[in-house]
Design a protein around this motif. Structure first.
Motif, PDB file in Angstrom:
ATOM      1  N   TRP A  82       0.670  -1.337   0.025  1.00 17.92           N
ATOM      2  CA  TRP A  82      -0.067   0.135   0.050  1.00 17.92           C
ATOM      3  C   TRP A  82       1.001   1.188   0.016  1.00 17.92           C
ATOM      4  O   TRP A  82       0.594   2.164  -0.737  1.00 17.92           O
ATOM      5  CB  TRP A  82      -0.870   0.158   0.994  1.00 17.92           C
ATOM      6  N   ALA A  83       1.944   1.344   0.801  1.00 18.97           N
ATOM      7  CA  ALA A  83       2.922   2.452   0.939  1.00 18.97           C
ATOM      8  C   ALA A  83       3.471   2.834  -0.644  1.00 18.97           C
ATOM      9  O   ALA A  83       3.769   3.738  -0.827  1.00 18.97           O
ATOM     10  CB  ALA A  83       3.841   2.146   2.166  1.00 18.97           C
ATOM     11  N   HIS A  84       3.652   1.411  -1.122  1.00 19.32           N
ATOM     12  CA  HIS A  84       4.548   1.652  -2.270  1.00 19.32           C
ATOM     13  C   HIS A  84       3.523   2.261  -3.452  1.00 19.32           C
ATOM     14  O   HIS A  84       4.103   3.122  -4.279  1.00 19.32           O
ATOM     15  CB  HIS A  84       4.787   0.225  -2.849  1.00 19.32           C
ATOM     16  N   GLU A  85       2.369   1.849  -3.354  1.00 18.43           N
ATOM     17  CA  GLU A  85       1.392   2.379  -4.478  1.00 18.43           C
ATOM     18  C   GLU A  85       1.151   3.920  -4.071  1.00 18.43           C
ATOM     19  O   GLU A  85       0.956   4.743  -5.225  1.00 18.43           O
ATOM     20  CB  GLU A  85       0.215   1.542  -4.437  1.00 18.43           C
ATOM     21  N   GLN A  86       0.928   4.105  -2.890  1.00 18.96           N
ATOM     22  CA  GLN A  86       0.953   5.742  -2.375  1.00 18.96           C
ATOM     23  C   GLN A  86       2.033   6.246  -3.104  1.00 18.96           C
ATOM     24  O   GLN A  86       1.833   7.733  -3.615  1.00 18.96           O
ATOM     25  CB  GLN A  86       0.510   5.812  -1.000  1.00 18.96           C
ATOM     26  N   LEU A  87       3.226   5.950  -2.863  1.00 20.67           N
ATOM     27  CA  LEU A  87       4.389   6.574  -3.209  1.00 20.67           C
ATOM     28  C   LEU A  87       4.537   6.869  -4.825  1.00 20.67           C
ATOM     29  O   LEU A  87       4.577   7.927  -5.398  1.00 20.67           O
ATOM     30  CB  LEU A  87       5.746   5.964  -2.877  1.00 20.67           C
ATOM     31  N   LEU A  88       3.898   5.720  -5.531  1.00 23.49           N
ATOM     32  CA  LEU A  88       3.916   5.637  -7.024  1.00 23.49           C
ATOM     33  C   LEU A  88       3.075   6.869  -7.185  1.00 23.49           C
ATOM     34  O   LEU A  88       3.124   7.557  -8.267  1.00 23.49           O
ATOM     35  CB  LEU A  88       3.710   4.430  -7.802  1.00 23.49           C
ATOM     36  N   SER A  89       1.941   6.945  -6.699  1.00 26.07           N
ATOM     37  CA  SER A  89       0.888   7.701  -7.221  1.00 26.07           C
ATOM     38  C   SER A  89       1.491   9.240  -7.041  1.00 26.07           C
ATOM     39  O   SER A  89       1.219  10.177  -7.704  1.00 26.07           O
ATOM     40  CB  SER A  89      -0.412   7.596  -6.331  1.00 26.07           C
ATOM     41  N   LYS A  90       2.245   9.697  -5.688  1.00 25.50           N
ATOM     42  CA  LYS A  90       2.962  10.783  -5.551  1.00 25.50           C
ATOM     43  C   LYS A  90       3.616  11.108  -6.747  1.00 25.50           C
ATOM     44  O   LYS A  90       3.979  12.065  -7.248  1.00 25.50           O
ATOM     45  CB  LYS A  90       3.431  10.922  -4.344  1.00 25.50           C
ATOM     46  N   VAL A  91       4.571  10.243  -7.141  1.00 26.97           N
ATOM     47  CA  VAL A  91       5.763  10.257  -8.027  1.00 26.97           C
ATOM     48  C   VAL A  91       5.181  10.536  -9.371  1.00 26.97           C
ATOM     49  O   VAL A  91       5.487  11.483  -9.977  1.00 26.97           O
ATOM     50  CB  VAL A  91       6.622   9.340  -7.982  1.00 26.97           C
ATOM     51  N   ALA A  92       3.930  10.007  -9.822  1.00 24.70           N
ATOM     52  CA  ALA A  92       3.184  10.226 -11.075  1.00 24.70           C
ATOM     53  C   ALA A  92       2.659  11.452 -11.056  1.00 24.70           C
ATOM     54  O   ALA A  92       2.636  11.987 -12.148  1.00 24.70           O
ATOM     55  CB  ALA A  92       2.106   9.063 -11.320  1.00 24.70           C
TER      56      ALA A  92
END
Length: 162
Positions: A101-111
């Motif tokens: 979940w943390a990984h997906e949240q980070l990817l969303s922010k980076v995107a």
């Protein structure tokens, strides 16, 4: 392909894709039981579970740094959290899910970033002595490297159970 797209690709490859360095983190964790994850097969070394909690902390810290544009860091307790009181399979699966979940949240922010943002520097905080020098670009590549480094540690710890 933009630089942001390249970074997202590197995060995905390291976490659950086709990593150049070897098996991804998810592949490396595949089949690890709660008992194995909690074990300390090497004296003085962190357990697999502790490493997963540490990785989760740093993914969350990097996201928070990007959200707040500040150089914040974890406390010592956050950096290497202890295992939960109950170390059963459900708790182990939850720890892995929290990392995902943390990984997906980070990817969303980076995107949501633009290539131009990669040159920005975090604003330092007076009360946080440790620092990660350099721009967002270095911070994000550093996190990919951090994830792969610990994936290698997990791979070595797994050998104790082979």
């Amino acid at each position: 392909m933009t630089e942001i797209e390249r970074l997202l690709d590197q995060f995905r490859r390291a976490y659950n894709g086709d990593s150049w360095a070897g098996p991804s983190l998810v592949d490396t964790l595949q089949g690890v039981t709660a008992a194995q994850a909690a074990a300390h097969p090497l004296p003085g070394a962190h357990s697999i579970w502790e490493i997963v909690l540490h990785l989760t902390t740093w993914v969350e810290i990097v996201q928070q740094r990007l959200e707040e544009d500040k150089l914040i860091g974890p406390t010592d307790a956050q950096n290497w959290p202890g295992l939960p009181v109950v170390t059963d399979e459900a708790a182990w699966q939850q720890a892995q899910a929290n990392l995902g979940w943390a990984h997906e949240q980070l990817l969303s922010k980076v995107a949501s970033l633009r290539d131009e943002d990669l040159g920005r520097h975090l604003q330092p905080l007076d009360d946080y002595p440790a620092s990660t020098p350099g721009p967002y670009y270095v911070l994000l590549h550093g996190l990919v490297q951090h994830n792969l480094y610990h994936t290698g540690q997990i791979a070595l710890l797994r050998k104790a159970f082979a």
